[in-house]
Enzyme design. Structure first.
Site, mmCIF file in Angstrom:
data_model
loop_
_atom_site.group_PDB
_atom_site.id
_atom_site.type_symbol
_atom_site.label_atom_id
_atom_site.label_comp_id
_atom_site.label_asym_id
_atom_site.label_seq_id
_atom_site.Cartn_x
_atom_site.Cartn_y
_atom_site.Cartn_z
ATOM 1 N N ASP A 1 35.959 46.005 58.853
ATOM 2 C CA ASP A 1 35.602 44.644 58.445
ATOM 3 C C ASP A 1 35.859 44.523 56.952
ATOM 4 O OD1 ASP A 1 34.608 42.014 58.884
ATOM 5 O OD2 ASP A 1 32.616 42.615 58.175
ATOM 6 N N GLU B 1 33.545 46.100 50.827
ATOM 7 C CA GLU B 1 33.037 44.980 50.030
ATOM 8 C C GLU B 1 33.170 45.315 48.547
ATOM 9 O OE1 GLU B 1 31.720 41.771 48.414
ATOM 10 O OE2 GLU B 1 31.963 41.828 50.594
ATOM 11 N N ASN C 1 37.740 47.876 46.095
ATOM 12 C CA ASN C 1 38.685 46.764 46.024
ATOM 13 C C ASN C 1 39.764 47.068 47.063
ATOM 14 O OD1 ASN C 1 40.659 44.881 45.456
ATOM 15 N ND2 ASN C 1 40.777 45.341 43.264
ATOM 16 N N ASP D 1 36.934 34.832 50.283
ATOM 17 C CA ASP D 1 36.869 33.918 49.140
ATOM 18 C C ASP D 1 38.196 33.164 49.044
ATOM 19 O OD1 ASP D 1 36.724 32.701 46.621
ATOM 20 O OD2 ASP D 1 35.464 34.307 45.835
ATOM 21 N N LYS E 1 42.373 27.496 43.456
ATOM 22 C CA LYS E 1 43.434 27.143 42.502
ATOM 23 C C LYS E 1 44.688 27.994 42.746
ATOM 24 C CE LYS E 1 40.119 25.748 38.954
ATOM 25 N NZ LYS E 1 39.594 26.019 37.597
ATOM 26 N N ASP F 1 36.592 28.807 57.128
ATOM 27 C CA ASP F 1 36.240 27.395 57.221
ATOM 28 C C ASP F 1 37.102 26.553 56.284
ATOM 29 O OD1 ASP F 1 35.135 28.531 54.978
ATOM 30 O OD2 ASP F 1 33.167 27.589 55.175
#
Length: 212
Positions: free
Chosen positions: A39, A64, A91, A117, A121, A153
């Protein structure tokens, strides 16, 4: 009380440029040769905390970039005594290959990337997690027949993720190319539940690792 951390972490910042060393899989999991579910961007790790007891014949690894969330998730895992679950602070965009290269052969069978995330931009597009290099690395280690489940989403992010996997010859999108109406996994994420409660859409797709 839930730990508070920054919502956005820039993966290009200098402090995140040191790749992790590979894990000692024999120490991480009670049964290291079980199929692995990876994940990517697991946040607080609640999704995997629910998946691991449901599928005890699988191992689960959450990656994470926000270290306090990883520490908290591993503490909860220990309290629950889950020997098929581990969380790692890293990372993913500079650590994935070194991590996967030491995995027991043919164990990586499922990958989830859920609500990453979006970095809206254009000038921040390089900060998004699904880069062509990540897709190639997953292609190298995911077994034929293994799957990648994507959801967001934010429609343009979902499309971008799908486009990057579709561009790689090792991946084939399942279904007709339409967004999946339902989550094929037995556990929804916290973000997924919150989005649906607001009556907003979730964009989902599954890609299969095919033989080439």
């Amino acid at each position: 009380m839930p730990i508070r951390v920054r919502q956005h972490v820039n993966p290009l910042a200098q402090k995140y440029q040191n790749p992790v060393t590979s894990l000692d899989w024999e120490k991480v999991y009670a049964q290291p040769n079980q199929p692995l579910h990876l994940d990517i961007g697991c946040a607080r790790g609640r999704f995997l905390l629910k998946m691991a007891p449901i599928e005890p014949n699988w191992n689960f690894l959450g990656l994470e970039i926000r270290e306090p969330l990883v520490d908290e998730a591993n503490r909860l895992r220990e309290e629950l005594g889950l020997t098929n679950l581990h969380y790692l602070f890293c990372n993913v965009n500079n650590s994935l290959r070194s991590l996967l290269s030491t995995l027991p052969t043919r164990t990586l069978q499922r990958v989830t990337i859920q609500f990453p995330d979006p970095w809206f931009k254009n000038r921040h597009a390089k900060r998004r997690v699904v880069q062509p290099e990540l897709v190639s690395e997953l292609a190298d280690y995911l077994v034929p027949g293994g799957i990648v489940f994507l959801q967001s989403d934010v429609e343009f992010i979902a499309k971008e993720m799908c486009d990057r996997f579709a561009c790689h010859p090792a991946f084939q999108r399942q279904g007709t190319g339409e967004w999946l109406a339902e989550n094929p996994l037995p556990v929804p994420t916290e973000r997924e539940i919150a989005t649906q409660k607001k009556g907003e859409p979730v964009y989902r797709a599954v890609f299969e690792r095919v033989g080439i």
